[in-house]
Each structure stands twice: as structure tokens, then as C-alpha cells.
Design an enzyme around this catalytic site. Sequence first.
Site, PDB file in Angstrom:
ATOM      1  N   CYS A 114       0.828  -1.191   0.000  1.00  0.00           N
ATOM      2  CA  CYS A 114       0.000   0.000   0.000  1.00  0.00           C
ATOM      3  C   CYS A 114       0.866   1.245   0.000  1.00  0.00           C
ATOM      4  CB  CYS A 114      -0.910   0.017   1.234  1.00  0.00           C
ATOM      5  SG  CYS A 114      -1.879  -1.500   1.452  1.00  0.00           S
ATOM      6  N   ILE A 126      13.404 -11.918 -16.935  1.00  0.00           N
ATOM      7  CA  ILE A 126      13.720 -10.957 -17.985  1.00  0.00           C
ATOM      8  C   ILE A 126      15.062 -11.342 -18.592  1.00  0.00           C
ATOM      9  CG2 ILE A 126      14.512  -8.580 -18.368  1.00  0.00           C
ATOM     10  CD1 ILE A 126      11.553  -8.718 -18.357  1.00  0.00           C
ATOM     11  N   SER A 153      10.934 -12.787  -4.057  1.00  0.00           N
ATOM     12  CA  SER A 153      12.200 -12.530  -4.739  1.00  0.00           C
ATOM     13  C   SER A 153      13.362 -13.061  -3.906  1.00  0.00           C
ATOM     14  CB  SER A 153      12.391 -11.032  -4.999  1.00  0.00           C
ATOM     15  OG  SER A 153      12.935 -10.377  -3.867  1.00  0.00           O
TER      16      SER A 153
END
Length: 637
Positions: free
Chosen positions: A2, A291, A363
Site C-alpha cells: 500500500c 527478464i 524474490s
Amino acid sequence: MCGLVGILAAQADVTPGHALLERMNVVQFHRGPDDDGQHQEPGIALGHRRLAIIDLAGGRQPLANADGSVLTVYNGEIYNFPELMRELQACGHHFRTHCDTEVIVHAWEEWGEACVEHFRGMFAFAIWDRKRQTLFLARDRLGIKPLHYARLPDGRWLFASEIKSLLTCPELPRDLDPKAVEEYFAYGYVPDPRSIFAAIRKLPPGHTLSLQPGTEDARPRPYWDLQFAASSPASTQAAQDELRARLHEAVDIRMVSEVPLGAFLSGGVDSSAVVATMSQLSEDPVNACSIGFGDPRFNESDHARAVAGRVGARHFLDQVDVDRMQLIDPLAQLYDEPFADSSALPTYELSRLTRQHVTVALSGDGGDETLTGYRRYRGFRQEERLRGLLPGGLRRPLFGTLAALYPKADWAPRAFRAKATFQALARDAVEGYLRSVTVVDDASRARLFSPRFRRELQGYAASEVLHAHAARAPREEPLDFVQYLDLKTWLPGDILTKVDRASMAHGLEVRVPILDHPFVEWAATLPANLRLHQGEGKYLLKRAFEQDLPHDVLYRRKQGFVMPIADWFRGPLRDTLRQAVLGERLADSGWFNPERLRQLVDEHQSGRSDHSRPLWALLMFESFLRQRVDVPAERIA
């Protein structure tokens, strides 16, 4: 995940204005696209943007206690909230929701400022206690979530997740801090607690701040620090087993979600270990996102693909090429202050790809800092041992002379680049470490800045940031020392800032199990030879996951999440670079030496030297100046 904002009035009987609160809140829409909430009363105004993850129906903020006297706005996840809820219920507290936010208000009622010591997770929050007329701000131990604050000339205090919210207030001075500019070109980011704006501060990791209406000055208070105290495990195998068990638990509690869950997968050791652990805990294939780059020298996607195949993950892959450099200006807007880590661009694109499939991603960030993955750790340890062989009075002139005589040979094989080593040995430990991480070293910054700007610095040097932390750092083992400095500077200032802004730009929550603070505290007790063994970084982690991951993923040379910008600056971005670095904005600022700017560009584009790191820093600084500020040099504060 948030965004929070707020205004503390200068007088307790004044209600802060709605218009400013609304502006502050709306510019953080990206941090919480699911909902917004506001609360105003005499003394305080609180705003919140929500990305709903847990208790989708009941977690709206600002959230209050039973009688409405304590309110909170909060960004993050407290993973031990079920245990805390049961503990607080046993103390007589009653809960209306099943979300972690409500734990914060009851923990404040029960423990006061010590509530932060009970929380396990990532968080930045504000608590308003009406009875005490106190605003309490807190940030998690390692700085995963951001929190900024400023005092206005009229006595009001503003706070927000991002600087851009504070800048919506027209009364907030925009003057730049020359010390922050010096730090930016040294580190590639502006370290806590400073920001690029003189009037704005970052709450440091592991700190709290208490304010009341009328408070004129306040100092953040630390509530946590990492202690290195090596202890010998029963055996290497026992240490491996404990690492796996601790990481398993840290991942497990971060897989609680009421929305789709996935992971970043770079093909490196840390993210691969996290994805492998997630796969063992999940009945369904893990959504793993990666990526790649068209240039094979920088592309890790084959390794990511191999890991995904090995653990049975569902793999999503995208590629970043030079055409994505159009994102330079959006990135400068996103980070609110100059930020020179070029991997911010692929991280932004990775977050965009991941958000197409999930709302929460795990991650592997923090593995290098916690388990000694950087190559510079090995070099620093060797240099520190050599420094210890000679007293400083003899070492500095001896190696300083050798450094002056030895030619600079960036083009030569690493074994023949002795000039940098001699320079490091002539310095003390802090200056030696700074040399290993700096974007523009001390001598080069002196040439880069104009005489006028150097006068503005009044002798200030970026190394003072490290010296302040070094005063509290362990000294006996060089690895402890350098890891401590990284955990206080590079990790929150670069790595975690990069991931927070890039992920939140897409409404994606990223969780970091390796930075679970009990795991970090345990890792700090590992003997040095289990962190760095015969030159092999992250030795214990690699040993622990040999049965789960491909050998060439675990033991290949560390690559890093970097782009081929050196080549792009000589090719497709040649004109873009020249226009930015040699253009009017940097020249008119009066902060830089125009001759040095031209020399950097010419030497790089001719192939004589690789100046890609300082040139990228200049490119991002120019974009920041062009978009964020319009102040003449004489208004630098």
C-alpha cells in the site's frame, strides 16, 4: 502492499486541510489501486491507498481500535500476525477483522513504542494516538518498505511512502541538498536518512519517530541492529540443514495470500533457491517470471529456464532491448530523486511482466548481502589482511606512491590492474570499501564538480555516511564489517528502493524471504568460512541446494542483473547521451565542470575508456533535474 500519507497539525485543535491530503494520496494511486481511505480530526489527517492481499473485505484503512482513539495507516505485511492476534486476545483485546493491520493498533495499546519489536515482516506505518496526542512512525528492521517525512515552515509535519506525495504541498521547500548530490554521485543513490531535497528526510531502517503537534525537532530512535557473533555449528551438514529449514519457514509464511502468487526468477542462486523452496511447498506449479537481454553476455534467461524446468515451475519470459530506454524519464519520475542503478529498468519490466500473471511475488533479494555473494567481499577481505600487515603511517605513503606511479589500465586483464589495488591498500577500511562500490570515485568527483559546487559542500565527503555506520560495525572479521556496511547502505538505499518503486509502479507486492530478520540474525552467526569458503561466496547456500538446482546455476560466475549500456552509449544511444550530458540542463546548473563532462562522453564513445557508470548517473540526474525541479543554482540549500 500500500501507500500511506499524513499531516500532523502544528496545533492540536486544528484539523489539517482535506485538499492537501487528497493530493498527497492520489499521486500514490499506483501503490494501492484497489481502495483508498482518509481520516481527519483535530491534530491529524491520515490517508491510505490499498493493494488488497489478505482479508480483502475487512482490511480497509485507516483502521481504528474499538473506541476509535488509536488509528493506523500501514504499508507491508506482518507475517506473524496470527500468533500476535492470539497473544493479544489472551490479553483481553477483541478483533473485528482477520488482517494484520488490526494487530498494529492492539499491539500499540498493549506495548506502546515497543510494539515494533514484536513484528516480523516488512512494514512502514503511522499510528495516531488521540489520548496521548502522539504520532508514531515506524519502519521495518532492514528497510524493505519506505517512509519519508518533512516539517513545513509553518510547523506542520508531512509523511508519506513516496517523496512525490510530499511534493504536492506547495509550501514545502524544493531546495536541493548539495551533500545529497555528493552522495548520489559516490553511491548511485542518496543513502538514508538524507534525500535529494534538503527539507525531506527518510526514516532509517529499524527506527521509529514520535511527534506531537507543535514538535519543532525530533530524532529517530533505533530499535534494532544486527549483531555478528560467529558460533560453530555441529558440522557443515548441520548448518546446511538448518539453512534449508529456516529458509523453508521464511518462504512458507510469505506464501499466505488471497490473490495469485508467483516469483521473480533471475537464474541466479538466490531467486533459484526461493523458487525451488516454493515448488516444494506448493501443490501447483509456481509462476516464475524472468527478464532476458538480446546480448548473450548479459542474458541469464537460459539459466532461469533450466531452473524452472528442474523444479517444475510455470515460466514466463520477456526481453529488454535498447528500445526500452524510452523508460528513462518515467523511471526518473518513479524514483522521485536521482537513482543510478541501471538494473532499475529491467526490474521495472520484470515487475510489469509479473503483474500480468500474479499480484504477489517472492524474490531472492538480500542473499548477496546476507550470505556474502558479492565478489567485492573476497577482495575486501584480502585487502584488509594486507592492511593489517603494515602500520598506517608506513602503508599509506608506500602504497600511495605505488598507486601514483602505476599506470591506469582499465583495458588490461584484471590481474594487471594493480593501480586500484595499490590505491585501496593506501586507504583505511572504510575508504577501501567505498572504492569498491563507488560510481564516481573521490578524485573523479573532484574533477566532475565545478569549483563553486565544491565550495557549497564545505568540505563534506560522501565517505562520512560509511564512517558513521563503521563506528558501530564489528571489526574483528572483515566479512562482518563489510556486510554490516552493505546492510546499512547498499541494501536499503539501492536494492530495496529499486524493487519497491519498480514493483509498486505496477501494483505488485514483492516479498523477500531471505530478509526475514530471524534468518538474517542467524546468518550473522555463521563462521566466515561457511559464508566465503576458498573464494566461493554463498558457500553454505550453494551446498544446501545442490540436490535441488543445476550445478552450473549454483557455481557459475556471478553475473548480476545488468544491461549492455556501455555498448548502447556508443551505438543506438550515442546521440541521446550527448544531448543529455552536454546539454543545457547540466551546464546551466553550475554544478559540473563542462570540460570534464565532454571528456567523459568523448572518451567513452571513442572506446578509449568505459565511463558507462558515471555517464548513466549523469543521464539519470539530468532527467531528474529536467522533470522534478526548476531551480537556479543559487537556490541550492
